[in-house]
Design a protein around this motif. Sequence first.
Motif, short mmCIF file in Angstrom:
data_model
loop_
_atom_site.label_atom_id
_atom_site.label_comp_id
_atom_site.label_asym_id
_atom_site.label_seq_id
_atom_site.Cartn_x
_atom_site.Cartn_y
_atom_site.Cartn_z
N HIS A 102 0.97 -1.00 -0.06
CA HIS A 102 0.00 0.07 -0.30
C HIS A 102 0.94 1.45 0.09
CE1 HIS A 102 -3.30 2.55 0.72
NE2 HIS A 102 -3.18 2.58 2.16
N ASN A 303 -4.85 8.47 -3.23
CA ASN A 303 -3.66 7.73 -2.83
C ASN A 303 -2.88 7.44 -3.96
OD1 ASN A 303 -2.84 6.21 -0.29
ND2 ASN A 303 -3.01 4.55 -1.82
N SER A 306 0.15 1.98 -6.22
CA SER A 306 0.77 0.96 -5.07
C SER A 306 2.28 0.58 -5.46
CB SER A 306 -0.39 -0.13 -4.84
OG SER A 306 -0.18 -1.12 -5.69
#
Length: 440
Positions: A102, A303, A306
């Motif tokens: 993550h 975000n 990853s």
Amino acid sequence: MKTDFLNALNVCGLDFIRIKGKTLIERHKPLDDFTILRNKFGVYSCANRVINTKVTPHVEVEVDHRKSEKFLNFSSQDYLGLAQNEDVKNAVKNIIDEYGIHAASSPILTGRNKLTETLENKLAEKFKAEQCLLYPTGWAACFGVIASLVTELDYIIVDALSHNSLQVACKYSTSHVQKFRHNDLEHLEKLLKKRRESEPNAGIFVIVEGLYSMNSDMPDLKNVLRLVNKYEAILILDVAHDFGAMGQKGLGILETVENENLENVVICGSFSKSFASNGGFVVGQKVIRQQLIVFSPTYTFSNGISPMQSAAALKCFEIIFSKEGDVLRKKLKDNINFAIKEFNKNGFITNGIPSPIVPVHIGADDLARLMSKEIINQRLLANLAEYPGVPKKQAIFRFQLMSNHTQKQISDAVQRMKTAKEDAASTLKEIIEDTQVNVL
Ligand SMILES: Cc1ncc(COP(=O)(O)O)c(C=O)c1O
């Protein structure tokens, strides 16, 4: 019952775009009911199929009562078959041990790592650009580049068939948006000339794709660039489909403009077609980097990509631009040419140029919807594109080719399509005859 069936075959999803009412039920029941109706008759192509195996040319798909059956798969975007490549999988496994799973932050805070930087540098170098920025998806990159570089004072002239990510971004960025007819450079020039004459000092952005996935066609990029330079505009080019999979060197459409000045060109793209991963990128001059970082909502407020996705894309990058990549592209190209030949030999019209997406023309929406049911009976996966994705009465099935399909799988798929079309046509004939008898 018959009326229901005819509605399931003919009513268009777009009819539900104008939502009315105050409650959620009032507002959304009509579309929900219509979807239930299409599913009831098995003529809803976005039926959210559950795949119970790896994405390969054969997949196990859940059919009735949660039972899985083997399907021939022409519905996945993994053009070079790298999603199951052992080296790619190992690269991801190793990175999980090293970085975990993550990014755990926006890239403007702590969501970047060494992998992000390495991949950005490699992409920038490949595109002979000064810098690159990674986004969590291709959609986010294509939306983000326009949303950040274009302001409400600017003007956009966009190809009418551009991808949703580009069109939504245009709407978001400015009210000054004009569409030019798909790949029609005369129309593009007319709009550019008029705009530059009325706005001698404004920012004008032209937006095109490298390969259009509904038509499988490319713009005449050299001449698009000529017009962009002539009218002092800026070009945004989305290479989601062609980068990696097409061209002698895997550079897709950019191989047609290798010696041109790309100073006022910004390129965006995706990893999801050839690089076995989620993720997207924007490459261009250094001077745009801060603008992208601070003003792309999909970068700043989302975000970061990853570590697993960066690792997969990085390993794919290595393969794609090596001798192994040349071999995979050659296999893919052979498969594409073979598929087009097989379809044509069996009476199907295929649209566009040879590319990993072979659009098989069906035409009438009701016949195409019935075929979407019949191909499931034939245990074949291929994507139906109907209005408004394509113009009315020009429905197609998009066959997505991969380098790891075999010629046997391709000819089997064509035969299954043929049977599906015959079965759908006879069902349609019965329904129409029945309706006429009832009316009489
Ligand atoms: C031309 C084009 N641009 C951008 C995207 C978005 O890419 P992603 O699915 O990786 O978010 C797509 C996806 O289909 C596409 O076709």
